[in-house]
Structures are given as structure tokens and as C-alpha cells.
Design an enzyme around this catalytic site. Structure first.
Site, short mmCIF file in Angstrom:
data_model
loop_
_atom_site.label_atom_id
_atom_site.label_comp_id
_atom_site.label_asym_id
_atom_site.label_seq_id
_atom_site.Cartn_x
_atom_site.Cartn_y
_atom_site.Cartn_z
N SER A 555 -2.29 3.38 -0.34
CA SER A 555 -3.39 3.32 0.68
C SER A 555 -4.54 4.38 0.26
CB SER A 555 -2.82 4.03 2.22
OG SER A 555 -3.69 3.98 3.12
N HIS A 673 1.00 -2.34 6.61
CA HIS A 673 0.52 -1.26 5.63
C HIS A 673 1.93 -0.36 5.26
CE1 HIS A 673 -2.75 1.27 4.04
NE2 HIS A 673 -1.98 2.25 4.60
#
Length: 705
Positions: A555, A673
Site C-alpha cells: 500500500s 486490499h
């Protein structure tokens, strides 16, 4: 944007040893057409040769992605130790997971995942001696093992519970309400409740909650914005729920709601980026702003007779203030717990006291204060580690929390306030000897001479020389703190001599808001410099060499890895770049990324374009450079970071490197994610990642070595 972190596991049959890869023949990556689009931004021509890869719905992009996956499989499946690695990791990761119970009246609520289950199950028990009852089991939902429990909120008396479910890792929750006495699911169901904040009325008649707009009610593309607070009366149609708070906010603000235990006092707030600067209070005259013209973080902790505020106003390490409902304005707040040599992470009202969780050199600390700010007790924790998930009631007599560290498995502790007694409540059953695992803090200087701390974790008697394999993990952003944590599979890396390095980079929250701001916007390069300096420290101390160093981040940490390998390709031999941001000139145009403009800046602003362009990893790939082996991972259902970043970066990097450097792309379907991913898929991803690293580092699993 929350931190992404892999399980960083390594399992092997014998001592880590070099493996000759001189006969390895790499297959060529799939061909990628070039279709350059050139933008002129503030007088600078910016070429984008792979703009066409941004459209994940394009059949040509889909076919290219599938070809890239086959290319990835050719590499990782050919690792000679894959079968051994997979067996050991599967055994370890099928161990369960626990959380502390949340007391509500005479009831307790918690989640727990048993060995072999894909997802955690929501349980309750009635009274301390009650038997556990299953409330919500995502594993029992047939036909889709990606359905996961995202969050839950229990009413003050425990009679009702609201929870969110989503599938494919999308985190796009739908809210449901369960009556706990009869285990009856009520007809109330509310979509678009991703990452909901929720506050129950004291009489259970309804609740305040956050929701995103219904598609078609906002301009196309803005469905990920305009989060607002509504009120839902049980039994009513959610489409008629009145908007309570948010009209005065921008579309990228992130509002929340909280309420005093008796339900008499309601507070609202809004995040801008990672900063919670606006605090509102509702009284008989309406909703008023309490923190006008204050560039600081404010978190409210309401009790019935007064409220408390955690803030970094005039205190980068945070302090605690007390306020009165009769005069709630900021000018009437009084300091009760000053800033000290620590960073306060959270404050909770439990048992008519303030429970303060802090970080001291990135390790957890737990203190109990009176309402007047008098320290009553500092709880002695088992070792250097992390405290999370603190639960207790404002008028209760006990609290529960989770403690863990690199060499201490997740353990739930119970604290009795009257007796000042800490006891073990539950612990994860781990059949691993951790007694020889050493955790120590070291300090090194970054490029600008700023001292940076770093955890080094490994076996006490393991050899320390330049041939030692080291995994260096980093994040450094959004005020997120890198704290000690336990990984079942990482423990095997330690036991076979591997070293794990975990630095506290600027941009994170380990040392307060000043530390955070030193690694954001125009100072983001400090984050990259801190990470590079960590590697150089490891080399200088003789703990490893570039040929034995692997780096990883995800990320915001994926941005870190992209920046580091484009700025210092000589630093390491292998890199894993997970769910990354890499095109920093266009990132803000996709999904929820405009929420992160306060952290990174935007190329729509001339000054911010200048510093983004200086480091944007996608724009700094140089043909012919000797880059490390690279694995990029992403997910089709990621609702935070668009996988276009990984696609474009992989294509440009593959065009830049020679035939002997693997640049691999793994984009997973029906995954997001990272949140809500089934254990079965986590195992597959973990095995793939570590086959890549073992092969790229030239490490053997052969026990004879």
C-alpha cells in the site's frame, strides 16, 4: 488508507544456504504494446507509455493480466522447495486467531477463528461463566468463501448488534442487525456502509451511522466520496433515513459519530486525510463546531458527566484534556494528562477511570489515571510488545486487551480494577519454541542525520555476517505506527537464522505528529531516505549484504518499495511491492485516492506536482538499469488502491530490464486490499511470495545444506 502487511513468513527444511541458480533460464514476459500518451503539466512533458493498462475492464487488459499471471506461475512454481515450503506454511497458517471479549451489560462479544476456518466467527456468552453462542459465521455462507465480517457494533445493553458483511475483499459492507436474545436477524439491512462508524441510542430504538451515497445520487465516479452520518430508526426503510451530519463537509472528508453512554450527548467529527481536525457537538441549539481555526488532531472520549479529548494541539506526542457539557467550547477545556516522553495512541473511559495506551520507542505501554489526571497504576506488560483491542465499560469493573510481540504469541489479558489484578484470559495455542528469539531496538542515522529506530529480530545464536539473509520491511505514512507483532510463519525464518528488520520511518506515528509530518507532502523523500539508511546500517554492521537483502512493503509501503528500487537499484537483490501506489501524478484520479491528497499532494497543484514528479516511481524507471528481482502484487476487487499501478509499473519495468531479471505481476481475482481475505487464499499468496524470494535470493531448502 490503512497499512497493508503480508504475513512475512519463511519456512524451510534446513539452514538457509546459497543455491546456485546459474542454470536457471527465465522465460520472457508477455509482450506489452506501447501506446504513449503525453501530458503537459505546468510546462513539463510527461510521457505515459502504458496508459492503456489503466482500464481493468478492457478485454485486452484482462488478457494481458492473465498472461502475466502465467509468467509469474512459471517462475514461482519451478522453485525446487515449493512443495516443502507449502506444506510447512499450510500447517502454520491453519492455526486460529483470537480477540478480547467486549463486555456489554452482563454479556460478552468477541470474534475467533478456529484452525481450518477461512474467516473469524462472531460469538457471545451470557455472563462470565456462560457458554459461547455463535452469532454470525461467514464460513457457513455457501457458494462464496470470500464473504467476511468487516465490523460490528453492540448496543450498550448487548441486546442488539449491528454488523457489516462484504465479499471478494471489497470492504463494501452491507449492514445487518441481529437480536441477541433470540438470535433473530431483524429486517433492517443497509448497503453502502463501508468502514462504518455507528452509535446506538441508549434505548436501542435506533442508531447513528455513516453511509456512502447511493449510485445515481452523486456524479458518476464520486460514489467513493460524500460519506455522511444518518440516523436509522429500527424497522424503517434506510432510504428514508434522515441526514444528520455532513452537509458542511467536502466530498473527501471522512465523518464519524460517537455518543455518551447515557445517549444524552452526541459528537461528530471529520477526518481530512489522516488528520481529525474538526470536532462538533450537538445540543438543543443544533450542531456547532468546537475546534474552529485549530490545525490539530482531536479525538473525543465522552462520558456521562464530562468528556475528554485526546489532541496533539501544542503537543506533538499528544495530551489529554477535560471538558464540560455546560461549556463544551475549546477555550474551556483543561489539561489533565500532559505530553510526556511517549506518544499517546488512545484513551478510553473504563471503570470510571482513564485507560491510556501509549507508545514508548514504538513499544506498547498501558497506564490508568483518575478523571483528574492522577496516575493510579502502570500495568506491567510481559515484554517489549504491542497492546491492541482494549475493551471495557465506562461503569464496569474489568477490562480486556490483546498483547503480542515478535516472540510472544497473541494473548488476551483481563484486568480487575478493584484488585489491581492482571491475569491471563486466553492465548493462541502455538506449538513453537520462541525462547531463543531476540528482539532488540537499534538506532541509526538517516541521510540528514536524523536518528531512526529499528527493531531487529532473530535467533540469539544465529550467525551474523554478510551472507546472512535479511528481510527489511517498511511503511512510513499516514501516522501509522510499526509496532511489534507476532507472525507464526515468520518464527521459522528466525529459527533458521534469518533476520527481520523493522524500521520506524518518518511519515509514521511512532514519535508523534511531528514525526508524521516529516514524512508527508514535500518531505516524503525523508521516508525513502530513512529506509535506504536502514539497509546501509545493516551492511555497515556486517549483518547482511545487498546480495542477501530482500525488501518488502504494501500500500503506502508499496510506494516506498517502488521509490527505493528506482532510486537505489543496487540496494537489494529482491523486492516485493504489494498493492502499491506507483504513478503519483495520476493516483488521485482513481477509487478513493483523493482522500490521500492531504498526505501526498496532487499533481493538479503546481508546487505539489514538482515534488511528486521528483520521486513518482513509475516515471523514474531507467532502461538498462540493473534492477533487483521484483514481484508486484495487486487485487481486482481492491476498493482502495487501483491495480492499474502494479500493471503499468510491471510493463515499464519489464521493458527496462534485461532477460535475466525477473519482474513478475500477481493480480488476484475476488480479492481486495487485504482485509477479509480467506485463510486459504492467504496461504496461496504467502507460498507464492516466499517461493519468489527464496528463488530470487538464491536460498535453498535442502536440509543437507
Amino acid at each position: 488508507m490503512i497499512r497493508w502487511r503480508s504475513l512475512v513468513p519463511m519456512a524451510m527444511a534446513g539452514v538457509l544456504a546459497p543455491m546456485c541458480l546459474c542454470t536457471t533460464v527465465l522465460t520472457a514476459p508477455p509482450p506489452t504494446p506501447v501506446d504513449t500518451v503525453t501530458d503537459t503539466l505546468f510546462g513539463v512533458a510527461v510521457a505515459d507509455p502504458y496508459r492503456w493498462l489503466e482500464d481493468g475492464g478492457d478485454p485486452q487488459v484482462h488478457a494481458w493480466t492473465e498472461a502475466q499471471y502465467r509468467h509469474f506461475r512459471d517462475y514461482v512454481d519451478s522453485y525446487p522447495g515449493r512443495e516443502t515450503l507449502e506444506g510447512e506454511i499450510r500447517d502454520l497458517m491453519h492455526v486460529g486467531a483470537i480477540t478480547p471479549p467486549q463486555p456489554c451489560g452482563d454479556m460478552y462479544f468477541w470474534t475467533e477463528r478456529e484452525a481450518g476456518q477461512d474467516h473469524a466467527v462472531l460469538y457471545m456468552k451470557r455472563g462470565p461463566a456462560g457458554s459461547r453462542e455463535k452469532l454470525m459465521d461467514p464460513n457457513a455462507i455457501t457458494g462464496d468463501n470470500t464473504v467476511a465480517l468487516d465490523w460490528y457494533f453492540v448496543s450498550p445493553d448487548g441486546a442488539l448488534i449491528a454488523y457489516g458483511l462484504s465479499s471478494s475483499g471489497s470492504e463494501l459492507s452491507t449492514l445487518y442487525v441481529l437480536e441477541t436474545k433470540s438470535l433473530t436477524l431483524l429486517p433492517d439491512s443497509i448497503p453502502f456502509t463501508r468502514a462504518a462508524a455507528l452509535a446506538w441510542e441508549a434505548d436501542n430504538a435506533g442508531f447513528y451511522y455513516t453511509r456512502f451515497p447511493e449510485p445515481g445520487t452523486v456524479p458518476s465516479g464520486d460514489e467513493n466520496y460524500y460519506r455522511r452520518v444518518y440516523y436509522h430508526e429500527l424497522g424503517s426503510d434506510w432510504r428514508n433515513d434522515p441526514l444528520v451530519f455532513g452537509d458542511q463537509l467536502t466530498k473527501t472528508d471522512w465523518p464519524w459519530v460517537t455518543m455518551s453512554p447515557n445517549g444524552d450527548h452526541v459528537f461528530f467529527g471529520a477526518y481530512t486525510g489522516s488528520r481529525q481536525t474538526d470536532l462538533y457537538y450537538r445540543d438543543e441549539n443544533g450542531i456547532r463546531l468546537l475546534t474552529e481555526d485549530a490545525d490539530a488532531y482531536f479525538e473525543i472520549i465522552p462520558d456521562d458527566g464530562r468528556f475528554f479529548v485526546l489532541t496533539d494541539l501544542d503537543a506533538p506526542g499528544n495530551r489529554v484534556l477535560s471538558g464540560s457539557y455546560d461549556h463544551p467550547e475549546r477555550t474551556a477545556w483543561a489539561e489533565i494528562i500532559p505530553e510526556e516522553n511517549r506518544t499517546i495512541q488512545s484513551v478510553q473511559v473504563i471503570a470510571h477511570r482513564l485507560v491510556v495506551h501509549s507508545l514508548e520507542n514504538a513499544a506498547g505501554r498501558l497506564d490508568i489515571y483518575s478523571y483528574d489526571g492522577i496516575l493510579e497504576e502502570s500495568i506491567t506488560l510481559p515484554t517489549l510488545g504491542s497492546v491492541t483491542s482494549i475493551y471495557g465499560e465506562p461503569g464496569g469493573s474489568e477490562m480486556f486487551f490483546l498483547f503480542e510481540s515478535f516472540n510472544f504469541p497473541p494473548t488476551v489479558f483481563r484486568y480487575e480494577f478493584a484488585a489491581k489484578l492482571l491475569s491471563l484470559y486466553d492465548r493462541l495455542d502455538i506449538d513453537i519454541d520462541l525462547s531463543d528469539i531476540d528482539v532488540r531496538m537499534v538506532w541509526y542515522e538517516s541521510l540528514d542525520k536524523t536518528p531512526i529506530s529499528m527493531f531487529l529480530v532473530g535467533r540469539r545464536d544465529a550467525p551474523r555476517d554478510s551472507a546472512n539473509p535479511v528481510l527489511l520491511y517498511g511503511y512510513g505514512g499516514f501516522n501509522v505506527s510499526q509496532k511489534p507483532y507476532f507472525s507464526k510463519t515468520l518464527s521459522l525464518w528466525f529459527k533458521r537464522g534469518g533476520l527481520f528488520a523493522y524500521p520506524h520511518l518518518r511519515g509514521g506515528g511512532e514519535y508523534g505528529e511531528r514525526w508524521h509530518r516529516a514524512g508527508m507532502l514535500e518531505q516524503k523523500q525523508n521516508t525513502f531516505d530513512d529506509f535506504i539508511a536502514a539497509a546501509e546500517y545493516l551492511f555497515r554492521e556486517g549483518l547482511t549484504s545487498p546480495e542477501r537483502l530482500a525488501i518488502e512493503g504494501g500500500s503506502n509501503g508499496g510506494l516506498l518499495i517502488g521509490a527505493v528500487i528506482t532510486q537505489r537499484p543496487d540496494l537489494c537483490r529482491a523486492a516485493i511491492c504489494g498493492v502499491p501506489l506507483l504513478d503519483m501524478l495520476r493516483y488521485h484520479l482513481f477509487l478513493i485516492a483523493r482522500l490521500w491528497v492531504p498526505e501526498y499532494g496532487s499533481a493538479e497543484d503546481s508546487a505539489q506536482f514538482a515534488f511528486l514528479h521528483r520521486y513518482s516511481p513509475y516515471h523514474h524507471i531507467r532502461p538498462g538499469e540493473n534492477y533487483p528481482a521484483l514481484l508486484l502484487t495487486a487485487a481486482e476487487s481492491d476498493s482502495r488502491v487501483d491495480p492499474l499501478h502494479a500493471r503499468k509499473f510491471a510493463a515499464r519495468m519489464q521493458a527496462a530490464v534485461g532477460p535475466d531479471t525477473p519482474v513478475l505481476l500477481r493480480i488476484e481475482s475476488k480479492a481486495g486490499h487485504g482485509q477479509g481475505k480467506p485463510i486459504s487464499r492467504q496461504i496461496e499468496e504467502t507460498v507464492d511470495e516466499w517461493c519468489f524470494l527464496f528463488k530470487a535470493l538464491g536460498l535453498s531448502l535442502d536440509a543437507s545444506n
